[in-house]
Scaffold this motif. Structure first.
Motif, PDB file in Angstrom:
ATOM      1  N   ALA A 134       0.821  -1.204   0.000  1.00 48.03           N
ATOM      2  CA  ALA A 134       0.000   0.000   0.000  1.00 48.03           C
ATOM      3  C   ALA A 134       0.860   1.260   0.000  1.00 48.03           C
ATOM      4  O   ALA A 134       0.541   2.242  -0.678  1.00 48.03           O
ATOM      5  N   GLU A 135       1.952   1.256   0.745  1.00 51.32           N
ATOM      6  CA  GLU A 135       2.863   2.408   0.755  1.00 51.32           C
ATOM      7  C   GLU A 135       3.453   2.643  -0.633  1.00 51.32           C
ATOM      8  O   GLU A 135       3.647   3.787  -1.050  1.00 51.32           O
ATOM      9  N   LYS A 136       3.726   1.575  -1.344  1.00 51.51           N
ATOM     10  CA  LYS A 136       4.252   1.713  -2.701  1.00 51.51           C
ATOM     11  C   LYS A 136       3.225   2.369  -3.614  1.00 51.51           C
ATOM     12  O   LYS A 136       3.570   3.240  -4.428  1.00 51.51           O
ATOM     13  N   LEU A 137       1.956   1.979  -3.481  1.00 51.81           N
ATOM     14  CA  LEU A 137       0.896   2.592  -4.279  1.00 51.81           C
ATOM     15  C   LEU A 137       0.747   4.075  -3.945  1.00 51.81           C
ATOM     16  O   LEU A 137       0.551   4.906  -4.841  1.00 51.81           O
ATOM     17  N   VAL A 138       0.841   4.405  -2.659  1.00 52.81           N
ATOM     18  CA  VAL A 138       0.759   5.815  -2.253  1.00 52.81           C
ATOM     19  C   VAL A 138       1.909   6.618  -2.845  1.00 52.81           C
ATOM     20  O   VAL A 138       1.711   7.724  -3.371  1.00 52.81           O
ATOM     21  N   ALA A 139       3.117   6.068  -2.783  1.00 46.58           N
ATOM     22  CA  ALA A 139       4.281   6.768  -3.329  1.00 46.58           C
ATOM     23  C   ALA A 139       4.137   6.985  -4.836  1.00 46.58           C
ATOM     24  O   ALA A 139       4.489   8.058  -5.363  1.00 46.58           O
ATOM     25  N   GLU A 140       3.637   5.985  -5.545  1.00 44.05           N
ATOM     26  CA  GLU A 140       3.447   6.117  -6.988  1.00 44.05           C
ATOM     27  C   GLU A 140       2.375   7.157  -7.317  1.00 44.05           C
ATOM     28  O   GLU A 140       2.494   7.897  -8.295  1.00 44.05           O
ATOM     29  N   THR A 141       1.330   7.216  -6.490  1.00 42.55           N
ATOM     30  CA  THR A 141       0.278   8.213  -6.694  1.00 42.55           C
ATOM     31  C   THR A 141       0.821   9.621  -6.472  1.00 42.55           C
ATOM     32  O   THR A 141       0.549  10.548  -7.248  1.00 42.55           O
ATOM     33  N   LEU A 142       1.602   9.795  -5.407  1.00 45.99           N
ATOM     34  CA  LEU A 142       2.198  11.108  -5.138  1.00 45.99           C
ATOM     35  C   LEU A 142       3.144  11.532  -6.255  1.00 45.99           C
ATOM     36  O   LEU A 142       3.156  12.699  -6.664  1.00 45.99           O
TER      37      LEU A 142
END
Length: 293
Positions: free
Chosen positions: A166-174
């Protein structure tokens, strides 16, 4: 003078981008390590002009090894930061900081022996000192799994893996939001990221919440990332205000959904606590050990 700056592209959402995570501790020493080997590169050029092929290879080799060590150290510090920011986490799969210390010692040893023409003993001493100094300055990687008392290994692993993805998805979104070039949109995405990370921390505190939160931590975050990537590509070409408003509404809906789900999980946890307290009180009554009011 006291009026806050505003405008079309000024964010109306005021959010703390570090909510739910620890502030990154910038370390100038890690940046200096990328500059420190530069004299070896200049020395290699000098060896080339002098016609010393072996000397040139030695200097370039030492330079490359030290740059690789600096790169591994930077990534290792990032991985360590992510590890400490979570309550349940696995140690980094690759001990980058330890490898960086070993490569630093190796690079200094090569530079000393082949480049500076020092003896093998002296070069070995320099290498050991460099490796120890590197380890002393930056430490080693986390080597133990970090969980909570009372949480079994299986649940801890499930939560750690889910939060990591989930943190990876957040980082990619940012990262995708930065390409839009709209401060207001970036503020909305930061707010969504903060809401998501608040949920991550809630799940880490009670792994039982993972089942109900999994849809938000995988499907919803993946959809947010894909929508952000597509919007960044589309908006950069068209500047379509209708699409911009639709995307803002989507971000607001997602943020509210994350906050609402987190409140539901906290309420469930409180209900579980109240039930547990009531059971303990009944047990105390049965044992004749009820505390005096």
């Amino acid at each position: 003078m006291a009026q806050r700056f505003g405008g079309k592209y000024s964010p109306t959402v005021q959010t703390n981008k570090f909510r739910g995570r620890k502030t990154y501790q910038s370390n100038i020493r890690t940046k200096i390590l990328f500059l420190a080997p530069l004299p070896l590169l200049f020395a290699a050029i000098g060896e080339l002009r002098a016609g010393d092929a072996m000397g040139m290879l030695a200097e370039l080799g030492a330079f490359s090894i030290l740059i690789l060590a600096a790169w591994l150290l930077r990534d290792g510090l990032d991985a360590e930061q992510a590890y400490h920011a979570r309550k349940i986490a696995r140690p980094p799969a690759i001990p980058r900081k330890i490898f960086a210390s070993v490569l630093t010692a190796f690079g200094v040893g090569i530079a000393s022996y082949f480049g500076w023409q020092q003896s093998f003993v002296a070069s070995t001493v320099f290498a050991i000192i460099a490796g120890m100094a590197h380890t002393f300055s930056f430490g080693i990687d986390p080597l133990r799994k970090k969980g909570m008392e009372g949480v079994n290994e299986f649940d801890a692993q499930r939560v750690a893996k889910a939060v990591e993805k989930a943190e990876k998805l957040v980082a990619e979104t940012l990262a995708a939001s930065k390409r839009i070039g709209d401060r207001q949109i970036e503020g909305r995405v930061e707010a969504l990221a903060s809401a998501a990370r608040d949920m991550f921390r809630t799940v880490e505190e009670d792994p039982r919440d993972l089942t109900t939160a999994r849809k938000f931590m995988s499907i919803y975050l993946k959809g947010a990332r894909d929508a952000t990537v597509k919007f960044a590509d589309f908006f950069s070409k068209t500047k379509d205000e209708n699409a911009r408003q639709d995307y803002k509404d989507l971000l607001s809906d997602l943020e509210h959904s994350f906050d609402a789900q987190r409140e539901t999980m906290l309420l469930d946890n409180r209900t579980d606590l109240d039930v547990e307290i009531e059971v303990l009180r009944d047990r105390l009554k049965q044992e004749g050990l009820q505390a005096k009011p």
